[in-house]
Structures are given as C-alpha cells and as structure tokens.
Design a protein around this motif. Structure first.
Motif, short mmCIF file in Angstrom:
data_model
loop_
_atom_site.label_atom_id
_atom_site.label_comp_id
_atom_site.label_asym_id
_atom_site.label_seq_id
_atom_site.Cartn_x
_atom_site.Cartn_y
_atom_site.Cartn_z
N LEU A 30 85.90 -24.97 54.29
CA LEU A 30 86.99 -24.40 53.51
C LEU A 30 86.68 -24.50 52.01
N ASP A 31 86.21 -25.66 51.58
CA ASP A 31 85.88 -25.86 50.16
C ASP A 31 84.77 -24.93 49.69
N SER A 32 83.84 -24.63 50.58
CA SER A 32 82.71 -23.76 50.19
C SER A 32 83.03 -22.28 50.39
N GLY A 33 84.21 -21.98 50.96
CA GLY A 33 84.60 -20.58 51.17
C GLY A 33 83.83 -19.90 52.29
N LYS A 34 83.38 -20.67 53.26
CA LYS A 34 82.59 -20.11 54.35
C LYS A 34 83.34 -20.30 55.67
N ILE A 35 83.07 -19.41 56.62
CA ILE A 35 83.60 -19.56 57.97
C ILE A 35 82.47 -19.34 58.96
N ASN A 36 82.65 -19.87 60.13
CA ASN A 36 81.64 -19.68 61.18
C ASN A 36 82.20 -18.75 62.26
N PHE A 37 81.42 -18.50 63.28
CA PHE A 37 81.83 -17.59 64.35
C PHE A 37 83.11 -18.06 65.03
N GLN A 38 83.21 -19.37 65.28
CA GLN A 38 84.41 -19.93 65.91
C GLN A 38 85.64 -19.67 65.04
N ASP A 39 85.47 -19.81 63.71
CA ASP A 39 86.59 -19.53 62.80
C ASP A 39 87.03 -18.07 62.94
N LEU A 40 86.06 -17.16 63.03
CA LEU A 40 86.41 -15.74 63.18
C LEU A 40 87.25 -15.51 64.43
N LEU A 41 86.83 -16.13 65.53
CA LEU A 41 87.58 -15.98 66.78
C LEU A 41 88.98 -16.58 66.67
N LEU A 42 89.07 -17.78 66.12
CA LEU A 42 90.37 -18.44 65.99
C LEU A 42 91.31 -17.65 65.08
N HIS A 43 90.80 -17.16 63.96
CA HIS A 43 91.64 -16.38 63.04
C HIS A 43 92.09 -15.06 63.69
N ALA A 44 91.19 -14.41 64.40
CA ALA A 44 91.56 -13.16 65.08
C ALA A 44 92.64 -13.43 66.13
#
Length: 187
Positions: free
Chosen positions: A129-143
C-alpha cells in the motif's frame, strides 16, 4: 492448552516395549514392508524424545503412526497370524491414540501460528500500500469487492456479457469463483 500426553505416552511406552521384543525376531531385510522399519525406528525416537523431554519431540514420535504402515505377508511368513495381530495393534494405536493426539497438537498450534502469519500478511499489505503497488491477488479481491458492494456495476457487466466460458475450471481459486458468481447470478 497443550495436549496432555501422559496417558498416550504411557501407551506408547508399552507399545515400544512390545516393538523392541518383537523386532529381534523380525527379518533384517524387510523388503517392501514398511511396518518392520517403523518397529525399529519408533522405540529409538522415543528414547531420544525422553532424553530431550520436549513436547514437540514426543509429538514427532506419535506422527510416525499417521503415515500408516504396509506390511508384506511374505516377510511375515513365519507367523501370518502374528501379522494380523500386529496390524490390528498398529491401527488401534494410530486411530485411537496417535491421530487424536496429533489433532489436539495441531489445534494447539493453530492460533499462535495464525497470529504470526496474519502479522506477516498485514506487514506485507502495508508495504504494498505504501509503495502504491498491488499484486494479482489484490486485483481479484478488489474486483470481487467491487462486484459484491456495487449492484449497479454488477448490472452493467451482466448487460455486457451474455455468457461466461471458464477453461480449466478445476484450477479456479475461490476468489475467481466468487467473481464468476457475481457476474452470472441474479441479484
């Protein structure tokens, strides 16, 4: 609380005495038989555990029973009835003593282990979060959250897509399945 191993340990002591008495009459070359090597190994492990006197060492001895054992009749040819007796003894100890104790041990370890893992997950999440990056799991969870929490977005995508083809469905993880459910089900 950690499991109380006094009674299981007493039963293991008795069983190991039996194993050691019997091991002298068993063939040196066990071939494919996996019971005979365990009859030789487990008493040694118990002696080492007693020397160290640590709970996890005793648990390791009980874990030897969870893998099971496959005796070979031709190796026990001098006494097939004895093989049936030993297998019944092994299965009783595995099912009624070792397996319940291992389950208690795993339940005892679950909470502190989960606490440690969750701390690591929170730390990793904060770094991302601090670095402003997301991973594949984040993409799935946000979707998934987006589709779950905003019915208007679900309705929009239902209008866009009239069918959904999922290749290799057996490899679909639960979050992906949740996204598919939101895209294809009625509200």
């Amino acid at each position: 609380d950690p499991p109380d191993i006094r009674r299981p340990l007493q039963l293991l002591d008795e069983y190991c005495d039996h194993m050691e008495r019997l091991a002298h009459d068993l063939p040196e070359d066990a071939g494919n038989d996996t019971l005979i090597p365990k009859y030789r190994k487990i008493p040694l492990m118990l002696r080492q555990a007693k020397h160290r006197s640590e709970l996890h060492d005793f648990i390791s001895v009980f874990e030897e029973f969870t893998g099971g054992a496959k005796p070979v009749k031709k190796v026990w040819k001098s006494s097939p009835a004895q093989l049936d007796e030993e297998l019944a003894r092994w299965n009783f100890f595995k099912d009624d003593v070792a397996t319940p104790l291992i389950k208690q041990w795993q339940e005892y370890l679950y909470e502190p282990l989960l606490r440690a893992i969750m701390g690591g997950i929170r730390y990793y999440d904060a770094i991302r979060l601090d670095s402003g990056k997301i991973n594949f799991q984040d993409l799935l969870l946000h979707a998934s959250r987006l589709l779950r929490d905003y019915p208007v977005i679900r309705a929009h995508f239902r209008k866009c897509f009239h069918g959904l083809l999922v290749d290799e469905f057996q490899d679909t993880d639960p979050i992906q399945a949740e996204v598919m459910l939101y895209l294809t089900s009625d509200d």
